[in-house]
Write a protein that holds these residues in place. Sequence first.
Motif, PDB file in Angstrom:
ATOM      1  N   ALA A 351       0.815  -1.216   0.000  1.00  0.00           N
ATOM      2  CA  ALA A 351       0.000   0.000   0.000  1.00  0.00           C
ATOM      3  C   ALA A 351       0.847   1.263   0.000  1.00  0.00           C
ATOM      4  O   ALA A 351       0.303   2.371  -0.086  1.00  0.00           O
ATOM      5  N   GLY A 352       2.175   1.115   0.099  1.00  0.00           N
ATOM      6  CA  GLY A 352       3.059   2.256  -0.039  1.00  0.00           C
ATOM      7  C   GLY A 352       3.670   2.770   1.240  1.00  0.00           C
ATOM      8  O   GLY A 352       4.405   3.768   1.224  1.00  0.00           O
ATOM      9  N   PHE A 353       3.413   2.113   2.364  1.00  0.00           N
ATOM     10  CA  PHE A 353       3.957   2.572   3.634  1.00  0.00           C
ATOM     11  C   PHE A 353       5.318   1.946   3.898  1.00  0.00           C
ATOM     12  O   PHE A 353       5.604   0.829   3.455  1.00  0.00           O
ATOM     13  N   THR A 354       6.151   2.672   4.618  1.00  0.00           N
ATOM     14  CA  THR A 354       7.405   2.106   5.120  1.00  0.00           C
ATOM     15  C   THR A 354       7.096   1.440   6.452  1.00  0.00           C
ATOM     16  O   THR A 354       6.574   2.089   7.367  1.00  0.00           O
ATOM     17  N   VAL A 355       7.377   0.160   6.554  1.00  0.00           N
ATOM     18  CA  VAL A 355       6.975  -0.615   7.725  1.00  0.00           C
ATOM     19  C   VAL A 355       8.202  -0.993   8.547  1.00  0.00           C
ATOM     20  O   VAL A 355       9.188  -1.504   8.009  1.00  0.00           O
ATOM     21  N   LYS A 356       8.114  -0.739   9.842  1.00  0.00           N
ATOM     22  CA  LYS A 356       9.187  -1.111  10.753  1.00  0.00           C
ATOM     23  C   LYS A 356       8.676  -2.121  11.777  1.00  0.00           C
ATOM     24  O   LYS A 356       7.580  -1.959  12.325  1.00  0.00           O
ATOM     25  N   ASP A 357       9.463  -3.155  12.027  1.00  0.00           N
ATOM     26  CA  ASP A 357       9.149  -4.103  13.092  1.00  0.00           C
ATOM     27  C   ASP A 357       9.495  -3.480  14.436  1.00  0.00           C
ATOM     28  O   ASP A 357      10.499  -2.776  14.581  1.00  0.00           O
ATOM     29  N   VAL A 358       8.688  -3.752  15.434  1.00  0.00           N
ATOM     30  CA  VAL A 358       8.921  -3.247  16.785  1.00  0.00           C
ATOM     31  C   VAL A 358       9.876  -4.190  17.511  1.00  0.00           C
ATOM     32  O   VAL A 358       9.656  -5.406  17.512  1.00  0.00           O
ATOM     33  N   PRO A 359      10.945  -3.677  18.128  1.00  0.00           N
ATOM     34  CA  PRO A 359      11.817  -4.546  18.922  1.00  0.00           C
ATOM     35  C   PRO A 359      11.006  -5.280  20.001  1.00  0.00           C
ATOM     36  O   PRO A 359      10.042  -4.739  20.539  1.00  0.00           O
ATOM     37  N   GLU A 360      11.414  -6.491  20.302  1.00  0.00           N
ATOM     38  CA  GLU A 360      10.678  -7.349  21.244  1.00  0.00           C
ATOM     39  C   GLU A 360       9.221  -7.490  20.820  1.00  0.00           C
ATOM     40  O   GLU A 360       8.302  -7.512  21.632  1.00  0.00           O
ATOM     41  N   GLY A 361       9.018  -7.615  19.521  1.00  0.00           N
ATOM     42  CA  GLY A 361       7.665  -7.676  18.999  1.00  0.00           C
ATOM     43  C   GLY A 361       6.873  -8.866  19.489  1.00  0.00           C
ATOM     44  O   GLY A 361       5.646  -8.863  19.407  1.00  0.00           O
ATOM     45  N   HIS A 362       7.554  -9.891  19.997  1.00  0.00           N
ATOM     46  CA  HIS A 362       6.859 -11.087  20.477  1.00  0.00           C
ATOM     47  C   HIS A 362       6.320 -10.926  21.890  1.00  0.00           C
ATOM     48  O   HIS A 362       5.598 -11.799  22.384  1.00  0.00           O
ATOM     49  N   ILE A 363       6.669  -9.813  22.559  1.00  0.00           N
ATOM     50  CA  ILE A 363       6.248  -9.611  23.941  1.00  0.00           C
ATOM     51  C   ILE A 363       4.939  -8.822  23.975  1.00  0.00           C
ATOM     52  O   ILE A 363       4.787  -7.795  23.312  1.00  0.00           O
ATOM     53  N   CYS A 364       4.001  -9.274  24.795  1.00  0.00           N
ATOM     54  CA  CYS A 364       2.656  -8.707  24.878  1.00  0.00           C
ATOM     55  C   CYS A 364       2.674  -7.259  25.365  1.00  0.00           C
ATOM     56  O   CYS A 364       3.527  -6.859  26.153  1.00  0.00           O
ATOM     57  N   CYS A 365       1.681  -6.482  24.907  1.00  0.00           N
ATOM     58  CA  CYS A 365       1.541  -5.088  25.342  1.00  0.00           C
ATOM     59  C   CYS A 365       0.816  -4.973  26.666  1.00  0.00           C
ATOM     60  O   CYS A 365       0.736  -3.887  27.242  1.00  0.00           O
ATOM     61  N   GLY A 366       0.220  -6.090  27.152  1.00  0.00           N
ATOM     62  CA  GLY A 366      -0.463  -6.073  28.436  1.00  0.00           C
ATOM     63  C   GLY A 366      -1.969  -5.955  28.361  1.00  0.00           C
ATOM     64  O   GLY A 366      -2.644  -5.911  29.382  1.00  0.00           O
ATOM     65  N   SER A 367      -2.531  -5.919  27.164  1.00  0.00           N
ATOM     66  CA  SER A 367      -3.984  -5.797  27.027  1.00  0.00           C
ATOM     67  C   SER A 367      -4.663  -7.118  27.385  1.00  0.00           C
ATOM     68  O   SER A 367      -5.283  -7.239  28.427  1.00  0.00           O
ATOM     69  N   ALA A 368      -4.544  -8.106  26.501  1.00  0.00           N
ATOM     70  CA  ALA A 368      -4.970  -9.491  26.781  1.00  0.00           C
ATOM     71  C   ALA A 368      -6.400  -9.587  27.308  1.00  0.00           C
ATOM     72  O   ALA A 368      -6.642 -10.130  28.385  1.00  0.00           O
ATOM     73  N   GLY A 369      -7.354  -9.083  26.546  1.00  0.00           N
ATOM     74  CA  GLY A 369      -8.752  -9.181  26.946  1.00  0.00           C
ATOM     75  C   GLY A 369      -9.048  -8.291  28.136  1.00  0.00           C
ATOM     76  O   GLY A 369      -8.983  -7.068  28.051  1.00  0.00           O
ATOM     77  N   LEU A 382       4.057  -3.764  31.215  1.00  0.00           N
ATOM     78  CA  LEU A 382       4.191  -4.276  29.852  1.00  0.00           C
ATOM     79  C   LEU A 382       3.893  -3.185  28.821  1.00  0.00           C
ATOM     80  O   LEU A 382       4.547  -3.111  27.787  1.00  0.00           O
ATOM     81  N   ARG A 383       2.904  -2.349  29.107  1.00  0.00           N
ATOM     82  CA  ARG A 383       2.610  -1.242  28.194  1.00  0.00           C
ATOM     83  C   ARG A 383       3.801  -0.290  28.095  1.00  0.00           C
ATOM     84  O   ARG A 383       4.177   0.132  26.994  1.00  0.00           O
ATOM     85  N   ALA A 384       4.398   0.053  29.244  1.00  0.00           N
ATOM     86  CA  ALA A 384       5.544   0.961  29.234  1.00  0.00           C
ATOM     87  C   ALA A 384       6.694   0.377  28.421  1.00  0.00           C
ATOM     88  O   ALA A 384       7.373   1.095  27.662  1.00  0.00           O
ATOM     89  N   ARG A 385       6.904  -0.927  28.551  1.00  0.00           N
ATOM     90  CA  ARG A 385       7.975  -1.597  27.796  1.00  0.00           C
ATOM     91  C   ARG A 385       7.662  -1.569  26.302  1.00  0.00           C
ATOM     92  O   ARG A 385       8.540  -1.308  25.467  1.00  0.00           O
TER      93      ARG A 385
END
Length: 449
Positions: A351-369, A382-385
């Motif tokens: 679609a034309g965007f430059t995409v960057k992977d987030v470091p530690e992308g496998h670690i949860c943001c803390g939402s989880a339902g 986890l959110r702060a991280r």
Amino acid sequence: MQTNFSLAQLADPAMAASEKILRTCVHCGFCTATCPTYLLLGDELDSPRGRIYLIKDMLEGGKPATAEVVKHVDRCLSCLSCMTTCPSGVHYMHLVDHARAHIETTYARPAEDRWLRALLAAVLPYPNRFRLALLGAKIGQPFRSVVARLPGIGNRLAAMLDLAPGALPGRNPTDRPGVFPPPANTNAPRGRVALLRGCAQSVLRPDFNEAAIRLLNRHGVEVVQPKGEGCCGALTHHMGREDSSHAFAKRTIDAWIAEIDGPGLDAIVVTASGCGTTIKDYGFMFRNDPAYADKAARVSGLAKDVTEYVASLGLMEPVIETDLVVAYHSACSMQHGQGIRTEPKNLLKRAGFTVKDVPEGHICCGSAGTYNILQPEIAERLRARKVANIERMQPDLVATGNIGCVTQIGKGTALPIVHTVELLDWATGGPKPEALSNLPERVAPMAAE
């Protein structure tokens, strides 16, 4: 792992399935390296391996859940990063789901905990109730400091107030049962799909599904939102409330089966990856239900994340040019639960965007339902991280495919955060996402060839 379940225990299909999972585990401990709670807390019992030992002892011994077991199972995010890491294929999701159901029926939680969980189960899956609750939260937000001091429950009630949006979007014209056909001038029809309306997302961000309908219509796909479909059951399923979650799921299955057996469906498209993971597991959930086993399996077989489905169609050429940099946050339910890792990023790049992977992308943001309400201190860490890792990339915006992540991350950063489908819709002719309205204008119409 050696097990010692009795034949009588193994006559229970749920116990037999868990015993098979336990025997798959080889104690290797690879899961500890990617478990968010173990990384934060450093307690073996807050790792998948530690929880597996606790669950094994509880189930094998036929014991009611203890406070110790409940504490460590409750701390599990169900992010399923351990399943991605595990070299032995341990299906931890099914094991912890069984443990939660066992806890729900054998453990007497403190009164304030029971009340809060009952409140969440009675409100979140019902859009009208949820909307009223959010209006109430807006009234309560000025009193947050007082609420936070309430014994036993104040921190969690304060987390609810923190997560509530400052303003609610109005009701969306597409948030209703109905059929949304492609425009008459669209090329030959390419499919017919059902789109999950869902519950919480339909209140918080109805524009996500609106963007999905426009995008699918633009690609020649007819979209139906069947009458009778509602919450998929994921929210109460992960709270161990099997009766509630199965009732929600059955209602939704029936609505979709009527479409499958009637006009027909090519796919059941989902824009909330947390819901998608559960829907794709309906076949397992109802495997022993003679009335629903076949229907549930058929529904699971058709379920697709919206990016998964659009990738199968092939995204049309973008009609805008942009140099915006997108940090793509892959929701745990997307990458670990459904194994969808490349499709969303590839679509964004096309679609034309430059995409960057987030470091530690496998670690949860803390939402989880409901985790960020029930375990707010861990969720905040986890959110702060996550936010620190995102902001380190210096992107213009964040894209993700799950409403929970949008809410959780959005509370920790000033960066605009959007659903992946909003960007794909915009790039192919839809409106610019409202969240991006304050970004510097760095988009120009493509030059005519």
